[in-house]
Design a protein around this motif. Sequence first.
Motif, short mmCIF file in Angstrom:
data_model
loop_
_atom_site.label_atom_id
_atom_site.label_comp_id
_atom_site.label_asym_id
_atom_site.label_seq_id
_atom_site.Cartn_x
_atom_site.Cartn_y
_atom_site.Cartn_z
N ARG A 179 29.93 10.03 62.55
CA ARG A 179 30.77 11.40 62.87
C ARG A 179 29.44 12.30 62.26
O ARG A 179 29.78 13.18 63.79
CB ARG A 179 31.54 11.63 61.68
N ILE A 180 28.72 12.89 61.36
CA ILE A 180 27.88 13.72 61.42
C ILE A 180 26.89 13.22 62.75
O ILE A 180 26.49 14.10 63.06
CB ILE A 180 27.53 13.92 59.83
N ARG A 181 26.28 12.56 62.68
CA ARG A 181 25.40 11.55 64.02
C ARG A 181 26.35 12.23 65.21
O ARG A 181 25.37 13.06 66.34
CB ARG A 181 25.11 10.55 63.98
N ALA A 182 27.38 12.21 65.68
CA ALA A 182 27.83 12.52 66.87
C ALA A 182 27.74 14.29 66.65
O ALA A 182 27.75 14.78 68.36
CB ALA A 182 29.09 11.89 67.05
N ARG A 183 28.35 14.48 65.97
CA ARG A 183 28.95 15.88 65.50
C ARG A 183 28.36 17.26 65.88
O ARG A 183 28.25 18.14 66.49
CB ARG A 183 30.05 15.92 64.65
N VAL A 184 26.21 16.60 64.99
CA VAL A 184 26.04 18.14 64.86
C VAL A 184 25.31 18.21 66.39
O VAL A 184 25.31 19.66 66.71
CB VAL A 184 25.06 17.35 63.83
N GLU A 223 26.59 18.68 68.53
CA GLU A 223 27.75 19.16 69.51
C GLU A 223 27.75 20.81 68.94
O GLU A 223 28.06 21.61 69.89
CB GLU A 223 28.87 17.99 69.85
N LEU A 224 27.92 20.71 67.69
CA LEU A 224 28.07 21.59 66.94
C LEU A 224 26.85 22.49 66.97
O LEU A 224 27.30 24.14 67.17
CB LEU A 224 28.92 21.53 65.72
N GLU A 235 33.52 16.54 56.63
CA GLU A 235 34.86 17.92 57.66
C GLU A 235 34.50 19.13 57.01
O GLU A 235 33.29 20.44 57.70
CB GLU A 235 35.74 17.69 57.52
N LEU A 289 30.30 19.84 58.23
CA LEU A 289 30.42 20.47 59.79
C LEU A 289 31.27 21.35 60.25
O LEU A 289 30.45 22.42 61.35
CB LEU A 289 31.01 18.76 60.14
N GLU A 290 31.48 21.95 58.75
CA GLU A 290 32.78 23.14 58.98
C GLU A 290 31.61 24.14 59.61
O GLU A 290 31.08 25.69 60.62
CB GLU A 290 33.73 23.72 58.82
#
Lengths: 462, 462
Positions: free
Chosen positions: B267-272, B274-275, B358, B361-362
């Motif tokens: 999730r970190i690999r994918a979301r960072v 993007e964010l 989570e 990531l926020e």
Amino acid sequence: MAYFDSASSAPLHPVAHEALRAALDDGWADPARLYREGRRARLLLDAAREAAAEAVGCRPDELFFTPSGTYAVHSGMAGSLAGRRRVGAHVVVSAVEHSSVLHAAHSRVGEGDGPAVTEVPVDRTGAVSPQTYAAALRPDTALACLQSANHEVGTVQPVGAVAEACRAAGVPLLVDAAQSLGWGPVDGAWSLLTASAHKWGGPAGVGLLAVRKGVRFAPQGPVDERESGRVPGFGNLPAIVAAAASLRAVRSEAEREAARLRVLVDRIRARVPELVPDVEVVGDPVRRLPHLVTFSCLYVDGETLLHELDRAEFSVSSGSSCTSSTLTPSHVLRAMGVLSEGNVRISLPSGTEEAEVERFLEVLPGVVAGVRARLGVPAAAREGGATAPDAAASLVVDALGKLCPIPVIELAKVIGDVPVGGTVTVLSDDEAARLDIPAWCEMRGHEYGGRNGTAFLVRRLA
Amino acid sequence: MAYFDSASSAPLHPVAHEALRAALDDGWADPARLYREGRRARLLLDAAREAAAEAVGCRPDELFFTPSGTYAVHSGMAGSLAGRRRVGAHVVVSAVEHSSVLHAAHSRVGEGDGPAVTEVPVDRTGAVSPQTYAAALRPDTALACLQSANHEVGTVQPVGAVAEACRAAGVPLLVDAAQSLGWGPVDGAWSLLTASAHKWGGPAGVGLLAVRKGVRFAPQGPVDERESGRVPGFGNLPAIVAAAASLRAVRSEAEREAARLRVLVDRIRARVPELVPDVEVVGDPVRRLPHLVTFSCLYVDGETLLHELDRAEFSVSSGSSCTSSTLTPSHVLRAMGVLSEGNVRISLPSGTEEAEVERFLEVLPGVVAGVRARLGVPAAAREGGATAPDAAASLVVDALGKLCPIPVIELAKVIGDVPVGGTVTVLSDDEAARLDIPAWCEMRGHEYGGRNGTAFLVRRLA
């Protein structure tokens, strides 16, 4: 159970227990990191270093934590020797240093232009003479080492005077303070100092290495950024915290506890020879550690003695050959020239009760007598006695292949069979005989005539 | 607080806590002694060795406890190199080994006939190629070293294939398994293996060194009778017991926990990316440790980023130059050729909750934006943009004396001022620029024209 072997390892001091528990929660992170767990660990490490430095009597930036006392000795000697490489490679040690010092000194011999080693002899109490020590210093001496007090017989060494001699000669002195640091700081102008926490009731896994500013020092082997480049690897912070806290705690109790244990040890020193025949109490009776006493029992095998004392719930150690993996007697007893058979070292942990010592004194005579009886030592043999009119003027006893204490027992059995002035030749290939046959002669008032290969000559004088 | 730096040191596992507490009571005595406290300690030590050996996949008499993982690496490499002295002195390592391996390899160069070192390069994911590794082995190679998985980017190395190549060449392979041993045994025909307990939730002060029977090994430095002559000094038995117990415990949880953390890291690999704009996630996305992920943020200085994340109650580490005492970027990132500025390593301890990830990531996008704003990075500069018709075809930016990330920010600010095909020359004496200017070009689609002293040439392509 009575555990009388604190010189080997002491049970954890309650303060160490408490500090360790707290530091396991607060001090598990890397003190080199910038986040709060790291900063918290760094604060604990800094405080531990300050407390330990105060107890040692040095500056915090002169003190480094190592994984053991042995590590402190090995790295302290290696770094100091490398730092003085240009001066030479000669090392001076006392003959009764801890094996870690002797191993480090001798392991370098033959390595290229590695150092020669001078072992300064000791007297029968185990102490070096400052004059003899000073005479061993040479222009090419890179390092001198002297323990603060001996770990096997408790004799305190003249560190102050030896430090002065070393200073005059411009040679750094490394003091192995493993046995004494819990009792007080080491006086004198030492250059390096080593110690081990589990000897004072701290946890295992922590040694101290102090290196005075101005002492030439070149750390050996690969290093990293830990402990100012002196000791690589992630430090054992919770144990370091516990070590420093317990050092402070034992120091605050040291004066009172030393006085109390000194009385108990004096009692053992006085009573054991009264209660047990043919015993030699060794080490200096006055200039000694407060909690440690060693004696040897003729005609007794140390391993059996330890086993019987363990059955009687006393845990002690021994420098007898039969208790070592190499079947050689302790190098300390050998250097002192004292009896090694039936050797018992008692080192009382803090808090030892008078009643435990009294019970030991009650139990010991029966235990020794039992071991002697099983070895077939007749009481008469131990006394010499009258000689038959037709006795041969010389006898030979073949004890080849027999281990300590058999050669000495065989000698004692027949010494009464030769007339006064007559001789007994003992054939023995036991390492311990080299020490114990002369020591027996000294104790029994006979003349030791020397050794020729495996033949030991003894002349009856009484 | 969310502690995301278990690759540096993990909090103590509850089983380690419990075992340590018990062993402090039962395992403080010297296991070499014959009395009951000693015998009890010996039983604990033997049981710990058996448990650790089972987890490692070797025989108990092939496994030795050391005071740290670094000690295990240093002594394992030194002993193995000395044991193979007749073969030669050449050492093969990967370029991304832990510093303890690189220090030990390089510290010997120049020492008499010490070894030459070959550093096998890695690809952009941080992995060695077995073929390239095999090609580095020479007839005089005494030792090869390869980590099981990288400590900074999590990439798993092809140990099995490299071990086969080493076996074929008759070269022993030492595997540094510090980061992976808690997750599972190391497959393949390794000869020596090292690990560190505080990485899997055991206490500090315990490393493992496994040396397979038949591997030539000559312990270096002074030794004693401890650990079969491999590791001198009084062992840290309570910590050893706790280390073995916690290794068994984490292994029993490993499969489930690895699957759980792998999802969080994915999730970190994918979301960072993007964010957060302008981020490079590094390391192999599939062949990797389950709990570790690293990314770098353009135009961000790592130290400030760590500080801001700490204020937001996240503890992470970084391979950026500004977070190292030497002001050089991590040798791992350098070997991979990836961006080092604004670098963040996240390594999730066992038990990390989804909610903590989570929250990270926020928080992260605002933190990075804040740091960028304070550094004066205009959003437009990051985009390139249209060029004025009268733009110069080449520009020079003087960033001498400026540290990471300033040179890259200055470059980004002006790249839009030259036309496509035009060049910007950045003058920089910052160590990090050598890595980060080419990495920026790669990320932004420009051409890196090489370096001439302190001048870096960049050609605008987009």
